[in-house]
Design an enzyme around this catalytic site. Structure first.
Site, PDB file in Angstrom:
ATOM      1  N   GLY A  55       0.826  -1.204   0.000  1.00 34.76           N
ATOM      2  CA  GLY A  55       0.000   0.000   0.000  1.00 34.76           C
ATOM      3  C   GLY A  55       0.860   1.253   0.000  1.00 34.76           C
ATOM      4  N   CYS A  82       5.203  -6.278   1.620  1.00 38.76           N
ATOM      5  CA  CYS A  82       5.575  -4.863   1.590  1.00 38.76           C
ATOM      6  C   CYS A  82       4.932  -4.113   2.763  1.00 38.76           C
ATOM      7  CB  CYS A  82       5.233  -4.255   0.235  1.00 38.76           C
ATOM      8  SG  CYS A  82       6.081  -2.680  -0.070  1.00 38.76           S
ATOM      9  N   TYR A  83       3.944  -3.250   2.517  1.00 40.15           N
ATOM     10  CA  TYR A  83       3.273  -2.573   3.637  1.00 40.15           C
ATOM     11  C   TYR A  83       2.678  -3.606   4.590  1.00 40.15           C
ATOM     12  CZ  TYR A  83       0.312   0.580   6.311  1.00 40.15           C
ATOM     13  OH  TYR A  83      -0.256   1.287   7.348  1.00 40.15           O
ATOM     14  N   HIS A 172       7.744  -7.801  -3.631  1.00 37.92           N
ATOM     15  CA  HIS A 172       6.432  -8.153  -4.182  1.00 37.92           C
ATOM     16  C   HIS A 172       6.510  -9.470  -4.951  1.00 37.92           C
ATOM     17  CE1 HIS A 172       4.122  -4.453  -3.339  1.00 37.92           C
ATOM     18  NE2 HIS A 172       5.300  -3.886  -3.340  1.00 37.92           N
ATOM     19  N   GLU A 174       4.038 -11.124  -6.067  1.00 41.64           N
ATOM     20  CA  GLU A 174       2.911 -11.244  -6.991  1.00 41.64           C
ATOM     21  C   GLU A 174       3.206 -10.753  -8.395  1.00 41.64           C
ATOM     22  OE1 GLU A 174       2.031  -7.334  -4.704  1.00 41.64           O
ATOM     23  OE2 GLU A 174       3.256  -9.136  -4.509  1.00 41.64           O
ATOM     24  N   SER A 226     -23.455  -7.452 -26.071  1.00 40.76           N
ATOM     25  CA  SER A 226     -22.670  -6.516 -26.883  1.00 40.76           C
ATOM     26  C   SER A 226     -21.894  -7.225 -27.981  1.00 40.76           C
ATOM     27  CB  SER A 226     -21.679  -5.768 -25.991  1.00 40.76           C
ATOM     28  OG  SER A 226     -20.673  -6.653 -25.522  1.00 40.76           O
ATOM     29  N   GLY A 227     -21.712  -8.529 -27.828  1.00 38.61           N
ATOM     30  CA  GLY A 227     -20.862  -9.276 -28.750  1.00 38.61           C
ATOM     31  C   GLY A 227     -19.469  -9.480 -28.197  1.00 38.61           C
ATOM     32  N   GLY A 228     -19.183  -8.819 -27.063  1.00 35.22           N
ATOM     33  CA  GLY A 228     -17.893  -8.996 -26.416  1.00 35.22           C
ATOM     34  C   GLY A 228     -17.852 -10.280 -25.605  1.00 35.22           C
ATOM     35  N   VAL A 229     -16.677 -10.617 -25.108  1.00 30.40           N
ATOM     36  CA  VAL A 229     -16.484 -11.879 -24.390  1.00 30.40           C
ATOM     37  C   VAL A 229     -17.329 -11.922 -23.118  1.00 30.40           C
ATOM     38  CG1 VAL A 229     -14.815 -13.348 -23.192  1.00 30.40           C
ATOM     39  CG2 VAL A 229     -14.174 -12.217 -25.332  1.00 30.40           C
ATOM     40  N   ASP A 230     -17.324 -10.840 -22.328  1.00 33.47           N
ATOM     41  CA  ASP A 230     -17.982 -10.865 -21.019  1.00 33.47           C
ATOM     42  C   ASP A 230     -19.489 -11.090 -21.144  1.00 33.47           C
ATOM     43  OD1 ASP A 230     -15.449 -10.233 -20.162  1.00 33.47           O
ATOM     44  OD2 ASP A 230     -15.874  -8.098 -19.929  1.00 33.47           O
ATOM     45  N   SER A 231     -20.156 -10.263 -21.963  1.00 29.02           N
ATOM     46  CA  SER A 231     -21.616 -10.407 -22.083  1.00 29.02           C
ATOM     47  C   SER A 231     -21.976 -11.729 -22.760  1.00 29.02           C
ATOM     48  CB  SER A 231     -22.215  -9.228 -22.851  1.00 29.02           C
ATOM     49  OG  SER A 231     -21.797  -9.213 -24.202  1.00 29.02           O
ATOM     50  N   SER A 232     -21.118 -12.214 -23.645  1.00 34.53           N
ATOM     51  CA  SER A 232     -21.387 -13.490 -24.319  1.00 34.53           C
ATOM     52  C   SER A 232     -21.337 -14.654 -23.336  1.00 34.53           C
ATOM     53  CB  SER A 232     -20.371 -13.720 -25.446  1.00 34.53           C
ATOM     54  OG  SER A 232     -20.467 -12.709 -26.426  1.00 34.53           O
ATOM     55  N   LYS A 372     -10.595 -11.439 -16.043  1.00 32.52           N
ATOM     56  CA  LYS A 372     -10.840 -11.592 -17.484  1.00 32.52           C
ATOM     57  C   LYS A 372     -10.374 -12.954 -18.008  1.00 32.52           C
ATOM     58  CE  LYS A 372     -12.073  -9.599 -21.440  1.00 32.52           C
ATOM     59  NZ  LYS A 372     -13.317  -8.854 -21.669  1.00 32.52           N
TER      60      LYS A 372
END
Length: 517
Positions: A55, A82-83, A172, A174, A226-232, A372
């Site tokens: 942070g 870290c923090y 870090h 990650e 929408s035709g995008g990956v998420d809404s599909s 994603k």
């Protein structure tokens, strides 16, 4: 119940990467701001272990963020990063000081002692590369801890209390710049915390379907496709859960990529047999935008009109009880900033967020726990074609924000669509599509002199953009060879009437953004 890791967020810009690394090891994790966590929440969440993030604050400040005391009283493993290391030391009886020796970027640690999180990765006596980003540093260990690794700027680069299973690192793990970082985190989740690593996308799919059925019951759901990956992925998941209780509305704004509208209709209506309303509203959108060239106003105009058209089509379909949205986990995280303050607006997002209040519908957001890449994995699990779920990100306003500084017209969109299609076709032919995070063409508000045959031309300049990234938060331009760029340029100029010059964008993010608007 599936094992769960709790990540307590102190505001680091890379906290999301901690969750991604944990999930990549097959363990479910969630991020929650430090100031939202109560003793009752900890009891209910029942984590197998806790990770404290980095942070921007300093432990030396008055009223700086702290972990709830109960974290250290639950008898479960804790890892401070870290923090997170600094507040752990301070809260357990150690000391932190502001140091003149800061470390930012690549550094090397000397491994001094064996440690459970180093098992099978780092050996005593080795020098290992890590990524540092700190000004403060631990100056006195809390009782029960010992130093297991040091660096030039951090004499307590890694510390451990093996008896209590408390570990803390100044670097870090990650980020990808710590080469063995993901393995260190996996050692913590599997070797130390005893997580089984059985969280899979197949298991998530079954749980999500059950949750959707429980929430929706016999109600009707409408989904903006929408035709995008998420809404599909949302649409196919909902259809698998509730069948004909779902209706999808696909609003064609006129700003889609080449062949995209036809592909969406064919895939969802014909292949998946989902009830789909296809509304070609392109004229409405072009008329509404008129001569507008301001990017924020374009986005807001498109977003507002999208809501109007969507609402109209939803009512015509008989209405619904629920609205489905493709909200992802990064959206959820970013909406609950640990400071509670507003974030800087880089750009507005095209969303249907204004709909629930207007249409008196409850939200169904089955992807709100996923990143994603996990959404893509779920799409494959649901049977969506690989080429579809693997597509590059595409902005909600579509081609409208890839024609900067000039009024939008159907003719300009057609020019850009053709150039973009050629560019992506050549990328696929070269076997480079999956190595690139996002690639697209931009039609610039610049016209230049050219010569074609014996005629003088005065046409548009097309800019090509391609970037590599792991999460879209930072990006570098893709290093095409000149032969490839020459081939694409030649095709675009010869095959797309209206373009006579092509340039390539070599800007990284930051300082630029991925999109031009």
């Amino acid at each position: 119940m599936t094992d769960r890791i709790l990540i307590i967020d102190f505001g680091s810009q890379v906290t999301q990467l901690i969750a991604r690394r944990v999930r990549e090891s097959g363990v479910y994790s969630e991020i929650h701001p430090f100031n939202s966590i109560t003793d009752a929440f900890l009891d209910e969440y029942a984590p197998k272990a806790i990770i404290l993030s980095g942070g921007p604050a300093s432990v030396t400040w008055e009223e700086s963020p702290r972990a709830p005391e109960k974290v250290f009283e639950m008898g479960i493993p804790v890892l401070g990063i870290c923090y997170g290391q600094q507040t752990m030391m301070e809260q357990l009886g150690g000391k932190v000081e502001t140091s003149d020796h800061h470390e930012f970027g690549r550094a090397f640690v000397d491994v001094n002692k064996e440690c459970s999180i180093f098992k099978g990765i780092w050996e005593v006596g080795a020098k290992e590369q890590v990524w540092m980003s700190h000004g403060d540093r631990v100056s006195k260990l809390a009782p029960g801890f010992e130093v297991v690794a040091t660096s030039e700027g951090a004499p307590f680069a890694a510390v451990a209390n093996e008896e209590k299973k408390f570990y803390a690192v100044q670097f870090h793990p990650e980020v990808v710049h710590t080469p063995h970082g993901a393995q260190l985190i996996q050692n913590f989740t599997h070797e130390v915390a005893g997580c089984s690593g059985d969280w899979t996308m197949a298991a998530f799919k079954d749980q999500a379907i059950e949750a959707i059925r429980k929430q929706v019951g016999d109600g009707k759901v409408i989904c903006g496709l929408s035709g995008g990956v998420d809404s599909s992925v949302v649409a196919v998941l909902l259809h698998e859960a509730i069948g004909d209780q779902l209706t999808c509305v696909f609003v064609d704004t006129g700003f889609m990529r080449a062949g995209e509208a036809e592909e969406v209709v064919t895939l969802f209506r014909d292949h998946f047999n989902i009830k789909l309303i296809h509304k070609d509203a392109s004229k409405l959108f072009f008329d509404a935008l008129g001569d507008e060239i301001d990017p924020e106003k374009k986005r807001k105009t498109i977003g507002g009109l999208f809501i109007d058209v969507f609402e109209e089509e939803a009512k015509a379909a008989g209405g619904a009880d629920f609205l489905a949205q493709g909200t992802l986990y990064p959206d959820v995280i970013e909406s609950v900033s640990f400071t509670g303050g507003p974030s800087v607006t880089i750009k507005s997002h095209h969303n249907v967020g204004g709909l629930p209040a207007r249409m008196n519908m409850a939200l169904v957001e089955p992807l709100r726990e996923l990143f994603k890449d996990e959404v893509r994995e779920l799409g494959r699990e649901l049977g969506l074609p690989d080429h579809f779920v693997g597509r590059h990100p595409f902005p909600g306003p579509g081609l409208a924000i890839r024609i900067p500084g000039q009024p939008l017209t159907p003719e300009k969109c057609d020019i850009l669509r053709k150039a973009d299609a050629i560019y992506l076709e050549e990328i696929r032919n070269a076997g480079l599509y999956d190595a690139i995070w996002q690639a697209f063409a931009v039609l610039l508000p610049v016209r230049t002199v050219g010569v074609m045959g014996d005629a003088r031309t005065y046409d548009y300049v097309c800019a090509l953009r391609a970037v590599t990234s792991t999460d879209g938060m930072t990006a570098d331009y893709y290093h095409f060879d000149h032969e490839f760029l020459g081939r694409v340029t030649n095709r675009i100029i010869n095959e797309v009437r209206g373009i006579n010059r092509v340039v390539y964008d070599c800007t990284s993010k930051p300082p630029g953004t991925i999109e031009w608007e």
